[in-house]
Design an enzyme around this catalytic site. Structure first.
Site, PDB file in Angstrom:
ATOM      1  N   THR A   1      -0.855   7.485  -1.219  1.00 10.98           N
ATOM      2  CA  THR A   1      -2.025   7.509  -1.896  1.00 10.98           C
ATOM      3  C   THR A   1      -3.153   6.468  -1.674  1.00 10.98           C
ATOM      4  O   THR A   1      -4.409   6.278  -1.924  1.00 10.98           O
ATOM      5  CB  THR A   1      -2.001   7.220  -3.592  1.00 10.98           C
ATOM      6  OG1 THR A   1      -1.166   5.660  -3.441  1.00 10.98           O
ATOM      7  CG2 THR A   1      -0.737   7.973  -4.226  1.00 10.98           C
TER       8      THR A   1
ATOM      9  N   ARG B   1       1.041  -1.052  -0.069  1.00  6.81           N
ATOM     10  CA  ARG B   1      -0.014  -0.036   0.062  1.00  6.81           C
ATOM     11  C   ARG B   1       0.883   1.226  -0.114  1.00  6.81           C
ATOM     12  O   ARG B   1       1.724   1.389   0.919  1.00  6.81           O
ATOM     13  CB  ARG B   1      -0.627  -0.126   1.345  1.00  6.81           C
ATOM     14  CG  ARG B   1      -2.109   0.870   1.221  1.00  6.81           C
ATOM     15  CD  ARG B   1      -2.750   0.340   2.712  1.00  6.81           C
ATOM     16  NE  ARG B   1      -4.003   1.500   2.759  1.00  6.81           N
ATOM     17  CZ  ARG B   1      -3.790   2.586   3.620  1.00  6.81           C
ATOM     18  NH1 ARG B   1      -2.722   2.586   4.462  1.00  6.81           N
ATOM     19  NH2 ARG B   1      -4.741   3.319   3.621  1.00  6.81           N
TER      20      ARG B   1
ATOM     21  N   ASP C   1       1.116 -12.771   9.111  1.00  4.79           N
ATOM     22  CA  ASP C   1       1.570 -12.741  10.185  1.00  4.79           C
ATOM     23  C   ASP C   1       1.353 -14.243  11.168  1.00  4.79           C
ATOM     24  O   ASP C   1       2.014 -14.751  11.816  1.00  4.79           O
ATOM     25  CB  ASP C   1       0.751 -11.897  11.108  1.00  4.79           C
ATOM     26  CG  ASP C   1       0.991 -10.586  10.831  1.00  4.79           C
ATOM     27  OD1 ASP C   1       1.968 -10.201  10.002  1.00  4.79           O
ATOM     28  OD2 ASP C   1       0.389  -9.591  11.398  1.00  4.79           O
TER      29      ASP C   1
ATOM     30  N   ASP D   1      -4.856 -12.042   9.861  1.00  2.00           N
ATOM     31  CA  ASP D   1      -3.752 -11.568   8.915  1.00  2.00           C
ATOM     32  C   ASP D   1      -2.925 -13.041   8.716  1.00  2.00           C
ATOM     33  O   ASP D   1      -2.193 -13.353   9.479  1.00  2.00           O
ATOM     34  CB  ASP D   1      -2.564 -10.695   9.498  1.00  2.00           C
ATOM     35  CG  ASP D   1      -1.786 -10.244   8.369  1.00  2.00           C
ATOM     36  OD1 ASP D   1      -0.876 -11.188   7.970  1.00  2.00           O
ATOM     37  OD2 ASP D   1      -1.623  -9.070   8.141  1.00  2.00           O
TER      38      ASP D   1
HETATM   39  N1  URA Z   1      -5.100 -10.391   4.081  1.00  2.00           N
HETATM   40  C1  URA Z   1      -5.192 -11.051   5.113  1.00  2.00           C
HETATM   41  O1  URA Z   1      -3.975 -11.597   5.551  1.00  2.00           O
HETATM   42  N2  URA Z   1      -6.197 -10.934   5.774  1.00  2.00           N
HETATM   43  C2  URA Z   1      -7.375 -10.652   5.275  1.00  2.00           C
HETATM   44  O2  URA Z   1      -8.380 -10.771   6.002  1.00  2.00           O
HETATM   45  C3  URA Z   1      -7.305  -9.744   4.279  1.00  2.00           C
HETATM   46  C4  URA Z   1      -5.989  -9.573   3.649  1.00  2.00           C
END
Ligand code: URA
Length: 241
Positions: free
Chosen positions: A139, A135, A236, A233
């Protein structure tokens, strides 16, 4: 919650519908190029493990890898084959097929790298490229930071790897990068574990020739664009010790 997200009976026929456990199965999508894995009890059990916030990292990796393997195996069904007649050790002929053409994997870093081994396990010596999209803080849009792709990628079928299809922004940019290198859209197969309906719908609309293979289309996105119910995530949970 729409009625298609209501838990439904799942499981083999030795139990009546009334006796079967219920589970939420994938939202259906009507786009012909989106394949959702069969919602078998096995797949639902694997997804239940990786969705559970109590699941520890080693189990998260193990069960994610099993789903990735299912995705790769299904993805390979979408590649072209040609007839191949062979003779068996008992001297009989068998009318079979073999894959036609070269393939490569392209992972969207970093979470997509978790899917590379699953592809290697099915396709020996497969070439794998990488794309880093993040990201842009100014922007708030996805920005290409890095790509390293096989030089002959235009002549290959590409299995694009990213476990979570949320808004679809990164996947759309990755497809643009691949098309910029000469890969026809119809030679791209996008494998992912969980998709949001809006991400998958938008992606399928904008890249109608890319085939998407996903294990599950979830309910939607939250205000931070996390997929819900989702699994948090992915990167993670897979990589953080
Ligand atoms: N990426 C992720 O790891 N989890 C999500 O819920 C969305 C994007």
């Amino acid at each position: 919650m729409s009625s298609q997200n209501e838990p439904k009976p799942v499981g083999p026929e030795y139990k009546s519908a009334a006796e079967k456990p219920t589970a939420t199965i994938s939202t259906k999508l009507s786009h012909p190029n989106v394949t959702i894995l069969p919602q078998t009890p096995q797949l639902i059990a694997l997804l239940t493990m990786i969705r559970d916030k109590k699941t520890q990292r080693a189990d998260f990796i193990f069960y994610s890898n099993r789903i990735i393997r299912l995705l790769v195996e299904e993805g390979l069904n979408h590649l072209p084959t040609v007839e191949q007649a062979i003779t068996t050790p008992v001297g009989r002929s068998y009318a079979g097929v073999k894959f036609e053409g070269k393939i490569c994997g392209v992972s969207i870093m970093r979470a997509g790298e978790a899917m590379e081994q699953g592809l290697r396990d099915c396709c020996r010596s497969v070439r794998i490229g990488k794309i880093l999209i993040q990201r842009d803080e100014e922007t708030a849009k996805p920005k290409l930071f890095y790509d390293k792709l096989p030089t002959d990628i235009a002549d290959r079928w590409v299995l694009l790897l990213d476990p979570m299809l949320a808004t679809g922004g990164s996947a759309l940019m990755a497809v643009d990068v691949l098309k910029g290198k000469g890969v026809p859209e119809e030679h791209i197969l996008f494998l992912n574990l969980i998709a949001s309906p809006e991400g998958a719908g938008n992606f399928a609309k904008l890249c109608p020739k890319v085939r998407v293979v996903t294990a599950f289309v979830d309910q939607g996105l939250d205000e931070k664009n996390y997929i819900v119910p989702g699994l948090g995530d992915f990167g993670d949970r897979y990589y953080t010790t």
